[in-house]
Scaffold this motif. Structure first.
Motif, short mmCIF file in Angstrom:
data_model
loop_
_atom_site.label_atom_id
_atom_site.label_comp_id
_atom_site.label_asym_id
_atom_site.label_seq_id
_atom_site.Cartn_x
_atom_site.Cartn_y
_atom_site.Cartn_z
N ALA A 33 0.85 -1.18 0.00
CA ALA A 33 0.00 0.00 0.00
C ALA A 33 0.89 1.23 0.00
N ILE A 34 0.38 2.28 -0.61
CA ILE A 34 1.09 3.55 -0.70
C ILE A 34 0.24 4.63 -0.06
N GLY A 35 0.88 5.47 0.69
CA GLY A 35 0.18 6.59 1.30
C GLY A 35 0.86 7.91 0.97
N TRP A 36 0.06 8.94 0.97
CA TRP A 36 0.57 10.30 0.86
C TRP A 36 0.40 11.00 2.21
N PHE A 37 1.44 11.72 2.59
CA PHE A 37 1.45 12.44 3.85
C PHE A 37 2.00 13.84 3.59
N ARG A 38 1.80 14.72 4.52
CA ARG A 38 2.39 16.05 4.38
C ARG A 38 2.76 16.58 5.75
N GLN A 39 3.73 17.48 5.74
CA GLN A 39 4.14 18.11 6.98
C GLN A 39 4.46 19.57 6.70
N ALA A 40 3.73 20.43 7.37
CA ALA A 40 3.96 21.87 7.27
C ALA A 40 4.91 22.29 8.38
N PRO A 41 5.60 23.41 8.19
CA PRO A 41 6.54 23.87 9.22
C PRO A 41 5.85 24.05 10.57
N GLY A 42 6.45 23.47 11.60
CA GLY A 42 5.92 23.61 12.93
C GLY A 42 4.71 22.75 13.24
N LYS A 43 4.33 21.90 12.30
CA LYS A 43 3.15 21.06 12.51
C LYS A 43 3.53 19.59 12.42
N GLU A 44 2.66 18.75 12.96
CA GLU A 44 2.88 17.32 12.89
C GLU A 44 2.56 16.81 11.48
N GLU A 46 0.80 14.81 8.68
CA GLU A 46 -0.63 14.56 8.50
C GLU A 46 -0.82 13.55 7.38
N GLY A 47 -1.67 12.57 7.62
CA GLY A 47 -1.99 11.61 6.57
C GLY A 47 -3.02 12.19 5.62
N TYR A 95 5.04 13.80 1.20
CA TYR A 95 5.80 12.56 1.17
C TYR A 95 4.89 11.41 0.73
N CYS A 96 5.48 10.48 0.02
CA CYS A 96 4.80 9.21 -0.16
C CYS A 96 5.55 8.16 0.65
N ALA A 97 4.81 7.16 1.06
CA ALA A 97 5.38 6.11 1.88
C ALA A 97 4.71 4.79 1.54
N ALA A 98 5.41 3.70 1.81
CA ALA A 98 4.89 2.39 1.44
C ALA A 98 5.12 1.37 2.53
N ASP A 99 4.25 0.39 2.55
CA ASP A 99 4.39 -0.71 3.48
C ASP A 99 3.60 -1.88 2.92
N HIS A 100 3.93 -3.08 3.38
CA HIS A 100 3.17 -4.25 2.93
C HIS A 100 1.78 -4.28 3.55
N ARG A 107 -2.06 4.18 9.38
CA ARG A 107 -1.60 4.72 10.66
C ARG A 107 -0.35 5.57 10.52
N GLY A 108 0.21 5.63 9.30
CA GLY A 108 1.43 6.40 9.10
C GLY A 108 2.68 5.71 9.59
N VAL A 109 2.57 4.42 9.79
CA VAL A 109 3.73 3.63 10.26
C VAL A 109 4.20 2.81 9.07
N CYS A 110 5.11 3.35 8.30
CA CYS A 110 5.53 2.74 7.05
C CYS A 110 7.02 2.44 7.07
N ASP A 111 7.37 1.35 6.42
CA ASP A 111 8.78 0.97 6.38
C ASP A 111 9.59 1.83 5.42
N TYR A 112 8.93 2.35 4.39
CA TYR A 112 9.66 3.03 3.34
C TYR A 112 9.07 4.41 3.08
N TRP A 113 9.96 5.39 2.96
CA TRP A 113 9.53 6.78 2.74
C TRP A 113 10.34 7.40 1.62
N GLY A 114 9.68 8.29 0.89
CA GLY A 114 10.38 9.10 -0.09
C GLY A 114 11.03 10.29 0.58
#
Length: 123
Positions: A33-44, A46-47, A95-100, A107-114
């Motif tokens: 599975a592939i997910g997209w996430f983002r992070q703005a300055p000073g923020k956590e 976000e999925g 960011y994109c991220a992937a996990d089996h 949950r944003g817990v991925c083994d691989y991140w761009g």
């Protein structure tokens, strides 16, 4: 070696659109599975959205549903994030991220991140 490479970020005016790409390589298993996430300055972080490669199931953060669309081209091993009606608050590193496991991706817990791609929305 698993690699995820994002592209397509840049500067766009509010109300505009961008399409991000995530090129995936090196997976040794058929299903992930592939997910997209983002992070703005000073923020956590976000999925945003995720997609299952095997059956195409998609999931979205409620706050972004309707403006962002995830899709996958399995022949190209690429996942896209189409973003429309962009707002200044969408400015972030994406960011994109992937996990089996789709559950782990959700949950944003991925083994691989761009490495991430910067999206800046000017108002």
């Amino acid at each position: 070696e698993v690699q995820l490479v994002e592209s397509g970020g840049g500067l766009v005016q509010a109300g505009g659109s961008l399409r991000l790409s995530c090129a995936v390589s090196g997976f040794t298993f058929d299903d992930y599975a592939i997910g997209w996430f983002r992070q703005a300055p000073g923020k956590e972080r976000e999925g945003i959205s995720c997609i299952s490669r095997s059956d195409g199931r998609t999931y979205y953060a409620d706050s972004l549903k309707g403006r962002f669309t995830i899709s996958s081209d399995n022949a190209k091993n690429t996942v896209y994030l189409q973003m429309s009606s962009l707002k200044s608050e969408d400015t972030a590193v994406y960011y994109c991220a992937a996990d089996h496991s789709l559950v782990r991706v959700k949950r944003g817990v991925c083994d691989y991140w761009g490495q991430g791609t910067q999206v800046t929305v000017s108002s």
